[in-house]
Design an enzyme around this catalytic site. Structure first.
Site, mmCIF file in Angstrom:
data_model
loop_
_atom_site.group_PDB
_atom_site.id
_atom_site.type_symbol
_atom_site.label_atom_id
_atom_site.label_comp_id
_atom_site.label_asym_id
_atom_site.label_seq_id
_atom_site.Cartn_x
_atom_site.Cartn_y
_atom_site.Cartn_z
ATOM 1 N N GLU A 56 0.814 -1.231 0.000
ATOM 2 C CA GLU A 56 0.000 0.000 0.000
ATOM 3 C C GLU A 56 0.841 1.272 0.000
ATOM 4 O OE1 GLU A 56 -0.547 -2.609 1.943
ATOM 5 O OE2 GLU A 56 -2.665 -3.174 1.833
ATOM 6 N N PHE A 118 -10.939 -7.682 14.009
ATOM 7 C CA PHE A 118 -9.882 -8.138 13.097
ATOM 8 C C PHE A 118 -9.591 -7.052 12.062
ATOM 9 C CE2 PHE A 118 -8.685 -10.336 9.094
ATOM 10 C CZ PHE A 118 -7.423 -10.738 9.498
ATOM 11 N N GLN A 119 -8.348 -6.736 11.872
ATOM 12 C CA GLN A 119 -7.883 -5.687 10.953
ATOM 13 C C GLN A 119 -8.526 -4.338 11.246
ATOM 14 O OE1 GLN A 119 -7.993 -7.197 6.853
ATOM 15 N NE2 GLN A 119 -5.897 -7.914 7.152
ATOM 16 N N LYS A 168 -17.469 -1.174 6.536
ATOM 17 C CA LYS A 168 -17.994 -2.125 5.559
ATOM 18 C C LYS A 168 -19.518 -2.085 5.471
ATOM 19 C CE LYS A 168 -17.030 -6.811 3.951
ATOM 20 N NZ LYS A 168 -16.397 -8.099 4.304
ATOM 21 N N MET A 486 24.537 9.033 1.101
ATOM 22 C CA MET A 486 24.447 10.289 1.834
ATOM 23 C C MET A 486 24.763 10.091 3.303
ATOM 24 S SD MET A 486 24.042 13.451 1.197
ATOM 25 C CE MET A 486 22.963 13.997 -0.123
#
Lengths: 585, 186
Positions: A56, A118-119, A168, A486
């Site tokens: 993502e 969940f999630q 949802k 760097m």
């Protein structure tokens, strides 16, 4: 009656309908449990193209690349919990660089919010400080309007990322869809016109200044191509020198006669000394970042400072300015040009001639000079060759973060806006590769090159699959020094040459890696063969992973050490003499 | 540049800002922030203060327009001219913020705070507490044989003064609302 019926739809369908009504053609995303209803709707239509990413974070960077190269907002769809938390780095990156994004995240159903489902993650809580605004939509009735407001907020005023968290059950439920026009956006209408009295003062300053300079930033590019054109007109008509931040490259053409090159920590000597010595600084859409100012107390001590910015909070945040103008750069420039012309297009020609003579002297220092080699490829040489071999082509460049990024900014020239995509504010390693895919999706036939370092590039290398799947012929030009260049440079200069964890151990065979994903892999370590290798990359119709093995210990100069003023910059030749303790930032 | 001859003085008609921006003197400012009363709006305002390292001395929030769902957040904060300017600008760019009003500009605003004090004691101390409460125009809103709860309204300074006096007389609990403020005059 029929029309009313037609406007009833599920929340999931509303998302897709709103995307279409907002003119979105592409969305970058990754499915998961809490966004399945939306994915079901995406499956059943062909107007909005979905690009399946591999992580993502990369989806957000792709959307950034898409947005920066088109001027349109980028769109992202992620699931709840880890989907949303993975997007956080991209959101923060977009916030720092003022990139318009609309990110949709799924959420557990409303009745489960707060139960550690969940999630489940507190997505609006987590993303509140890294978005311009965010919403948790708890009713399907409000979803369509919220999405339209989100597009308005993301693209108005100072652009930025917004996030809409959609539980949802809200996606499943049916509600009334409203069109973009019906959305109430009246209370968020940032002022775009600058104060005319202040603009007149600016014109007075332009007329009399002896040592003026334009200091321009990403705001000019965000304001649109018209703003860039107006700026070029004003710069060329006044004959003032112009420098730009990393974010603003391309707004004024690098081939233009007044161009001094980039300023800042690794900016050009002439640009920084001109900033230090000017008597009039006109800041257009830049924000006095610490990488620009160096030590603030000694920043351009003798100048009258004008700051044009659409975000009032940018003004006086770091450097106190004498003449603030809150407004859109394009609008302000239009008014300034009008007033300046009507007053007879005056400038202080005598002062200006002396000023340019001084600048020409600084240019003679040739601050980008480096010692080339016949045995190893110097990174600067690689970029010079890339520049020469792609000159004249409509070319889009993205970068990762580090030495290669600064060298790219120094050695590649940009003659148009929206051609240069780099992570400026946040400095996100792993930005450039996904961003290059996003750019290529928006411009399928263009030449898109990501100038990378091997360490940064590995941070989002999983997107090779995305590039293969969607046939994006992106060119990954990796300046491979087997170091975190760097970091290594700072350790050498500031930390007693103790190279703590700044080398890339256990690197893959990049050619084999490329081939395993169906890409072309090219390796080059010989300066004499570099041109042919670059041409092979450019001529290949498909994604290329170019492993350019470069000098391992090259340092990036010029450099203003952190906490030093502009006139204490280090050139390559001074580096040996530089002995100083570590600084804080 | 000297030819420009920028006049010192009032800034009201000048495009230049001629206040002493670099002053290191910290001053307390009362800010009224009018916001849409939507979920998370207070978190946005508070998050701004904590995220950017500003202080909050006092905070009050309530919906003041039920029809329009507008809330008024009154914040007492402290800082130099530059910091206060930055706080106002940062507040102003939060999307659901409609207006930021600095009530501490030329004159001080009307400020009021309400507090409840529980004072436990018997005998002389109890009588003295009641007597002082009368002087401060505090009302007794709860009473037992061993305690009073006083309600007092006034400026934060007045409430501080009352608290100081009550402390030796058995002060056991304090609840304060924070400052509500309006500008003086029209």
């Amino acid at each position: 009656m029929e029309r009313v019926m037609a406007r009833q739809m599920t929340g999931a369908k509303m998302v897709v309908q709103a995307l279409k009504d907002q003119g979105v053609d592409t969305i970058f995303g990754y499915p998961g449990g809490a966004v399945l209803p939306i994915y079901d709707e995406i499956f059943q239509q062909n107007d909005v193209r979905h690009i399946l990413v591999r992580h993502e974070q990369a989806a957000v960077h792709m959307a950034e690349g898409y947005a920066r190269s088109t001027g349109k907002p980028g769109c992202v769809l992620v699931t709840s919990g880890p989907g949303a938390t993975n997007a956080v780095t991209g959101l923060t990156d977009a916030l720092m660089d003022s990139i318009p994004l609309v990110v949709f995240s799924g959420q557990v159903p409303t009745f489960m919010i707060g139960t550690d489902g969940f999630q489940e993650a507190d997505t609006v809580g987590i993303t509140r400080p890294c978005t311009k605004h965010n919403w948790l939509v708890k009713e399907t009735e409000k979803l369509a309007e919220t999405i339209h407001q989100a597009f308005h907020v993301a693209t108005s005023g100072r652009p930025g990322p917004v996030l809409i968290d959609i539980p949802k059950d809200v996606q499943f439920a049916t509600g009334t869809y409203s069109a973009p026009k019906a959305a109430r956006v009246d209370h968020y209408q940032p002022k775009v016109k600058g104060d005319l009295d202040a603009i007149t003062k600016l014109v007075e300053l332009i007329e009399t200044a002896e040592r003026p300079i334009f200091y321009t930033g990403g705001g000019v590019i965000n304001s649109g191509t018209a703003a860039s054109q107006l700026m070029c007109e004003l710069v060329d008509a006044t004959g003032f020198p112009i420098t730009s931040t990393l974010m603003g490259l391309g707004a004024y053409p690098a081939s233009g006669k007044n161009w001094l090159g980039m300023l800042g920590m690794h900016g050009l000597y002439e640009a920084n000394l001109a900033m230090h010595g000017c008597d009039l600084m006109i800041n257009l859409g830049a924000r006095f970042d610490d990488r620009i100012t160096g030590r603030v107390a000694d920043f351009s001590p003798k100048s009258t400072k004008v700051h044009v910015d659409i975000d009032a909070s940018s003004i006086n945040k770091i450097v106190h300015v004498d003449l603030p103008i809150v407004g859109d750069v394009g609008h302000v420039l239009e008014d300034a040009l009008k007033i300046w012309k009507s007053r007879g297009r005056k400038v202080n020609k005598e002062g200006l001639a002396k000023w340019w003579a001084k600048i020409e002297g600084w240019k003679k220092v040739n601050c980008l000079a480096y010692t080339n080699s016949e045995k190893t490829i110097k990174p600067q040489y690689a970029l010079q060759r890339l520049e020469a071999l792609t000159k004249g082509r409509d070319r889009y460049i993205t970068t990762e973060v580090g030495q290669h990024q600064m060298w790219a900014a120094q050695f590649l020239g940009f003659d148009a806006p929206n051609r240069w995509m780099t992570s400026g504010g946040l400095g996100t390693m792993g930005y450039g590769f996904p961003a290059s895919i996003g750019v290529q999706i928006a411009h399928p036939d263009a030449l898109v090159i990501n100038v990378a370092g091997e360490a940064s590039w590995l941070m989002n290398m999983q997107e090779m699959g995305t590039a293969t799947q969607f046939r994006t012929p992106v060119k990954q030009f990796i300046l491979n020094n087997e170091r975190l260049g760097m970091v290594r440079q700072w350790q050498q200069l500031l930390h007693g040459e103790r190279y703590s964890h700044s080398w890339s151990e256990s690197l893959p065979d990049f050619v084999k890696l490329a081939e395993s994903f169906g890409w072309k892999g090219i390796r080059c370590d010989d300066p004499a063969k570099l041109d042919d290798a670059i041409m092979e990359m450019l001529n290949y119709d498909g994604p290329v992973l170019f492993d350019c093995l470069v000098e391992k210990h090259e340092n990036c100069f010029p450099m203003i050490p952190s906490g030093k003023p502009h006139n204490e910059m280090l050139l390559a030749a001074d580096a040996e003499a530089f002995k100083s303790g570590a600084t804080l930032v | 540049m000297a030819a420009l001859n920028i006049k010192k003085g009032s800034t009201s008609h000048s495009a230049y800002d001629l206040r002493d921006f670099h002053s290191e003197v910290e001053r307390s400012h009362t800010l009224a922030v009018l916001v849409d009363n939507e979920a998370g709006v207070l978190a946005r305002v508070i998050g701004l203060f904590s995220g950017r390292g500003y202080n909050i001395d006092s905070l009050t929030v309530a919906e003041v327009d039920h029809k329009g769902h507008r809330s008024r957040i009154t914040i007492v904060t402290r800082g130099t001219v530059a910091v206060i300017d930055q706080i106002k600008a940062q507040l102003g760019r939060i999307v659901p913020v409609h207006q930021v009003i600095d009530l501490t500009t030329e004159s001080t605003p009307v400020e009021r705070e309400l507090a409840l004090f529980k004072v436990a004691g018997t005998g002389d101390k109890r009588v003295e507490a009641l007597r002082l409460a009368d002087i401060f125009r505090a009302n007794v809103v709860d009473s037992t044989l061993e305690s009073f709860v006083f309600e007092i309204t006034g400026t934060p300074e007045k409430i501080d003064a009352f608290a100081e006096l009550m402390r030796p007389l058995g002060l056991s609990d304090v609840a304060r609302t924070g400052v509500a403020a309006l500008p003086r005059g029209i």
